[in-house]
Write an enzyme that holds these catalytic residues in place. Sequence first.
Site, mmCIF file in Angstrom:
data_model
loop_
_atom_site.group_PDB
_atom_site.id
_atom_site.type_symbol
_atom_site.label_atom_id
_atom_site.label_comp_id
_atom_site.label_asym_id
_atom_site.label_seq_id
_atom_site.Cartn_x
_atom_site.Cartn_y
_atom_site.Cartn_z
ATOM 1 N N HIS A 1 88.288 -13.199 -26.682
ATOM 2 C CA HIS A 1 89.203 -14.229 -26.657
ATOM 3 C C HIS A 1 89.056 -15.047 -25.668
ATOM 4 O O HIS A 1 89.590 -16.063 -24.889
ATOM 5 C CB HIS A 1 89.527 -13.727 -24.710
ATOM 6 C CG HIS A 1 88.471 -13.159 -23.821
ATOM 7 N ND1 HIS A 1 87.077 -12.680 -23.812
ATOM 8 C CD2 HIS A 1 88.043 -13.995 -22.337
ATOM 9 C CE1 HIS A 1 86.164 -12.635 -22.419
ATOM 10 N NE2 HIS A 1 86.586 -13.676 -21.775
ATOM 11 N N CYS B 1 82.545 -22.660 -2.395
ATOM 12 C CA CYS B 1 83.740 -22.188 -1.630
ATOM 13 C C CYS B 1 85.455 -21.738 -2.628
ATOM 14 O O CYS B 1 85.966 -21.334 -1.219
ATOM 15 C CB CYS B 1 84.468 -24.151 -1.467
ATOM 16 S SG CYS B 1 83.061 -24.255 -0.474
#
Lengths: 415, 133
Positions: A202, A325
């Site tokens: 992929h 984060c």
Amino acid sequence: MKVFLDNNASTRVDDAVLEAMTPFFTEIISPPSSEYGNSFGVEAQEALSNAREIIANKLNVDTSEIIFTSGQAESNNTALKGFALANEKSDSKLILASAVSHSTVMDPLKSLVKHHGFELELIEVNKEGFIKHDHLRQLLKKKPLLVTIPHGNVEIGTIEDINIIANICHENDVKLHVDMTYSFCKIETDASVVDMATIASHLIHGPKGVGALYLRKKQRLRPLIDGGFQENRKRAGTENIPGIVGFAEAVKQFTPEVISKITELRDYTQELFNKNLTEFSITGAKDKNKRLPGHFSAVISYVEGESILLYLDMLNFMVATGSACSSKQLKASHVLSAIGLPTEISHGSIRLGLSKYNEKEQLDEFIVQLGQIVERLRAMSPVDQDFMREWKEMKENGEYTEEDHHHHDDDESEE
Amino acid sequence: MGMYTKEVMDLFLKPENMGEIEDASAIGKVGNPVCGDIMWVYLKIDEQDIIQDVKVKTFGCVAAIATSSKTTMIIKGMTIKDAYKVTKKQVAEELGGLPKTKMHCSNLAVDAVQRAIQDYLKKTGRSLDELES
């Protein structure tokens, strides 16, 4: 129009690949069979052999050494668990892994440690992400069972010299597995110098859910998936013929021209960053020829990666970040930590994967938007050069301790 | 739809009350660069204890920027006593909810406001007890 600049996560399937696959969904529907099968089965068998040959040739290995899998995660799991469990009775239980290995290498190894009594030690890397040869040699004295390293690193692009690493390992009579997922077709590679290698479809404009494991002849391996004769009894299950055909077609389509184009786009990106952005640093190997073509990664000071990423996304540019984060565990990328970047710096991580479907004009537009976003985020941020200087002093004076830094997993309100 | 609500994304893209107040009555600072979220809240408080103006500077993720802006929008015009009682839950609810992991680490502006108010009372020689009643 969305501009996809995250081609080290996945890529658009090439039209020629799609075309090659289609008959195997709609017409040639029997599973492959070498004898006594119907004519569809024979055609499928021919397609499978042909694909295996294309992929084996690309890696310079024998067709009998290729096991088709569902992709990177399965190939890495099969290689590591399969090899370790086949050698469970061996004296050594130690496996060495590069500190910048992919999670599909790290997690199977952790599982072997937790459930099967193996031991794992990480090989240190330098600031550019290359394995420290001295550290590897030192660890090899402990007579490990296996060494595993990535060839091209997905986060920082650094390309390891597998010939040198293979020599060091083999001098010590230790087998080497290399995760070539991100370098396959992009870096010319002779996989026959290593003992096992992982590749996937992929990332080269082939379909998702297909990959392969190169396993050197006569090497023992316990299959992860039992239940059939397929893939030399190393991986049971009806072969994913459309996927495998598509994978091989994608290899054919990944020509030297494609490599030139993505290398040029990478160099152009670097130029644009230098011209348009301030206070950032490129991550990975200093010598750009030792970074994956089409890969560009950097850390931008005083801004946070998730904010940049989602801002860009609203403007239809898709990139990636290694910022804490943006991860589910709120942990900084282990790769960025391993190359010595403190968390406060790796927050500003951004990375681009460029493909043959990208154009310079897209990057021109991208850099304008990125420049504005960075400016806007910096304007609302209390963090700047002075802040970071004071912070550094605080850390050096021991005024900051790890206890000050903890994340809560619960969802309770604080009332 | 991604991990954030439309309210969060809208405010992230057009945050209100970002910046600083030169002659602030009080400043509250929270966070550290390792955690990744840092917020500095500036309050301008009048003689009636009303927050006349509030600004915030934020370093951090989408949730950090949206929650800090939302917090300032909630407390602007409140008395310091009312502003002190605003909770993280309330800020999150007004944004249509926050991802679980972002609830604590990025929703810090309420702490910064409380810190600023405590600082203000101390500076003006008043007791923190008056916030409790």
